[in-house]
Design a protein around this motif. Structure first.
Motif, PDB file in Angstrom:
ATOM      1  N   GLU A  39       0.834  -1.214   0.000  1.00 32.52           N
ATOM      2  CA  GLU A  39       0.000   0.000   0.000  1.00 32.52           C
ATOM      3  C   GLU A  39       0.866   1.259   0.000  1.00 32.52           C
ATOM      4  N   ILE A  40       1.886   1.284   0.843  1.00 28.44           N
ATOM      5  CA  ILE A  40       2.804   2.432   0.889  1.00 28.44           C
ATOM      6  C   ILE A  40       3.511   2.583  -0.457  1.00 28.44           C
ATOM      7  N   LEU A  41       4.016   1.481  -0.993  1.00 30.83           N
ATOM      8  CA  LEU A  41       4.743   1.515  -2.256  1.00 30.83           C
ATOM      9  C   LEU A  41       3.869   2.011  -3.397  1.00 30.83           C
ATOM     10  N   SER A  42       2.677   1.452  -3.535  1.00 35.15           N
ATOM     11  CA  SER A  42       1.816   1.850  -4.654  1.00 35.15           C
ATOM     12  C   SER A  42       1.367   3.304  -4.520  1.00 35.15           C
ATOM     13  N   THR A  43       1.193   3.768  -3.306  1.00 30.79           N
ATOM     14  CA  THR A  43       0.823   5.181  -3.110  1.00 30.79           C
ATOM     15  C   THR A  43       2.012   6.080  -3.414  1.00 30.79           C
ATOM     16  N   TRP A  44       3.209   5.685  -2.978  1.00 33.94           N
ATOM     17  CA  TRP A  44       4.432   6.447  -3.251  1.00 33.94           C
ATOM     18  C   TRP A  44       4.674   6.592  -4.753  1.00 33.94           C
ATOM     19  N   LEU A  45       4.346   5.554  -5.505  1.00 34.49           N
ATOM     20  CA  LEU A  45       4.598   5.592  -6.939  1.00 34.49           C
ATOM     21  C   LEU A  45       3.730   6.606  -7.671  1.00 34.49           C
ATOM     22  N   VAL A  46       2.628   7.021  -7.076  1.00 31.82           N
ATOM     23  CA  VAL A  46       1.741   7.986  -7.740  1.00 31.82           C
ATOM     24  C   VAL A  46       1.734   9.351  -7.062  1.00 31.82           C
ATOM     25  N   THR A  49       5.501  13.497  -3.195  1.00 39.18           N
ATOM     26  CA  THR A  49       6.322  13.576  -1.992  1.00 39.18           C
ATOM     27  C   THR A  49       5.889  12.532  -0.964  1.00 39.18           C
ATOM     28  N   LYS A  50       6.779  12.270  -0.039  1.00 40.07           N
ATOM     29  CA  LYS A  50       6.452  11.355   1.058  1.00 40.07           C
ATOM     30  C   LYS A  50       5.399  11.972   1.979  1.00 40.07           C
ATOM     31  N   VAL A  51       5.404  13.291   2.088  1.00 37.26           N
ATOM     32  CA  VAL A  51       4.390  13.984   2.889  1.00 37.26           C
ATOM     33  C   VAL A  51       3.004  13.760   2.283  1.00 37.26           C
ATOM     34  N   GLU A  52       2.925  13.791   0.966  1.00 34.32           N
ATOM     35  CA  GLU A  52       1.652  13.535   0.283  1.00 34.32           C
ATOM     36  C   GLU A  52       1.171  12.103   0.548  1.00 34.32           C
ATOM     37  N   VAL A  53       2.086  11.150   0.518  1.00 33.22           N
ATOM     38  CA  VAL A  53       1.745   9.756   0.829  1.00 33.22           C
ATOM     39  C   VAL A  53       1.226   9.673   2.262  1.00 33.22           C
ATOM     40  N   ALA A  54       1.945  10.316   3.172  1.00 33.79           N
ATOM     41  CA  ALA A  54       1.562  10.300   4.585  1.00 33.79           C
ATOM     42  C   ALA A  54       0.157  10.858   4.775  1.00 33.79           C
ATOM     43  N   ASP A  55      -0.139  11.965   4.110  1.00 34.25           N
ATOM     44  CA  ASP A  55      -1.472  12.569   4.217  1.00 34.25           C
ATOM     45  C   ASP A  55      -2.558  11.635   3.698  1.00 34.25           C
ATOM     46  N   LEU A  57      -2.494   8.361   3.544  1.00 33.81           N
ATOM     47  CA  LEU A  57      -2.607   7.117   4.302  1.00 33.81           C
ATOM     48  C   LEU A  57      -2.727   7.346   5.816  1.00 33.81           C
ATOM     49  N   PHE A  58      -2.799   8.605   6.218  1.00 37.15           N
ATOM     50  CA  PHE A  58      -2.982   8.960   7.634  1.00 37.15           C
ATOM     51  C   PHE A  58      -1.866   8.423   8.520  1.00 37.15           C
ATOM     52  N   VAL A  59      -0.628   8.593   8.042  1.00 36.67           N
ATOM     53  CA  VAL A  59       0.560   8.240   8.807  1.00 36.67           C
ATOM     54  C   VAL A  59       1.506   9.425   8.737  1.00 36.67           C
ATOM     55  N   THR A  60       2.653   9.325   9.375  1.00 36.78           N
ATOM     56  CA  THR A  60       3.639  10.396   9.293  1.00 36.78           C
ATOM     57  C   THR A  60       4.589  10.148   8.131  1.00 36.78           C
ATOM     58  N   ALA A  61       5.263  11.204   7.713  1.00 40.88           N
ATOM     59  CA  ALA A  61       6.257  11.067   6.646  1.00 40.88           C
ATOM     60  C   ALA A  61       7.389  10.145   7.096  1.00 40.88           C
ATOM     61  N   ALA A  62       7.704  10.153   8.390  1.00 42.99           N
ATOM     62  CA  ALA A  62       8.741   9.257   8.914  1.00 42.99           C
ATOM     63  C   ALA A  62       8.333   7.794   8.743  1.00 42.99           C
ATOM     64  N   THR A  63       7.056   7.502   8.927  1.00 46.00           N
ATOM     65  CA  THR A  63       6.554   6.140   8.727  1.00 46.00           C
ATOM     66  C   THR A  63       6.704   5.729   7.269  1.00 46.00           C
ATOM     67  N   VAL A  64       6.386   6.642   6.368  1.00 45.48           N
ATOM     68  CA  VAL A  64       6.538   6.362   4.932  1.00 45.48           C
ATOM     69  C   VAL A  64       8.005   6.087   4.616  1.00 45.48           C
ATOM     70  N   ARG A  65       8.902   6.926   5.122  1.00 47.69           N
ATOM     71  CA  ARG A  65      10.340   6.724   4.880  1.00 47.69           C
ATOM     72  C   ARG A  65      10.803   5.366   5.418  1.00 47.69           C
ATOM     73  N   THR A  66      10.320   4.991   6.609  1.00 43.88           N
ATOM     74  CA  THR A  66      10.692   3.706   7.200  1.00 43.88           C
ATOM     75  C   THR A  66      10.230   2.543   6.336  1.00 43.88           C
ATOM     76  N   HIS A  67       8.983   2.592   5.879  1.00 42.68           N
ATOM     77  CA  HIS A  67       8.470   1.517   5.023  1.00 42.68           C
ATOM     78  C   HIS A  67       9.254   1.433   3.718  1.00 42.68           C
ATOM     79  N   LEU A  68       9.533   2.572   3.099  1.00 49.67           N
ATOM     80  CA  LEU A  68      10.287   2.561   1.838  1.00 49.67           C
ATOM     81  C   LEU A  68      11.702   2.022   2.052  1.00 49.67           C
ATOM     82  N   ALA A  69      12.309   2.362   3.172  1.00 51.87           N
ATOM     83  CA  ALA A  69      13.648   1.837   3.480  1.00 51.87           C
ATOM     84  C   ALA A  69      13.600   0.320   3.644  1.00 51.87           C
TER      85      ALA A  69
END
Length: 128
Positions: A39-46, A49-55, A57-69
């Protein structure tokens, strides 16, 4: 760790270790991504920014960065590094986590202008 589990008979096949799928028909080992990672990956691909993904998916940008890492780490662990966004897209499509149609349907191709006849046409700019 995996070798000791295999030698003790706790895991029959090294390809069954956590985070790794079995070898596919093409002979390529694919990492096993969790549903949330997909879910994080497919949202990131479209998203831009990671902030946009976070918004979205209702998570923080740090959470998005952690999942992508973690996703990148899983790809690196199976010998298929994906250090860039386009590399992640290619890997996700290769491994069936998404299709180009899935991505295209989620993309916002930009602003639209209305023609005089009321038909909405995409704005296209050409750089030469």
């Amino acid at each position: 760790m995996t070798a000791s589990l295999v030698s003790r008979g706790l895991i029959a096949d090294p390809s069954l270790r956590v985070g790794v799928s079995a070898v596919g028909d093409s002979g390529v080992v694919s990492p096993r991504l969790s549903a949330r990672e997909v879910e994080i990956l497919s949202t990131w691909l479209v998203c831009d920014t990671k902030v946009e993904v976070a918004d979205k998916l209702f998570v923080t940008a740090a959470t998005v960065r952690t999942h992508l890492a973690r996703i990148r780490s899983k790809y690196r662990d199976v010998g298929r590094p994906a250090g860039t966004k386009i590399a992640l897209l290619i890997r996700a499509v290769e491994d069936g986590y998404c299709t180009l149609d899935d991505i295209a349907c989620k993309l916002d191709f930009g602003a639209h202008d209305e023609d005089d006849d009321g038909v909405v046409a995409p704005v296209v700019s050409v750089v030469r």
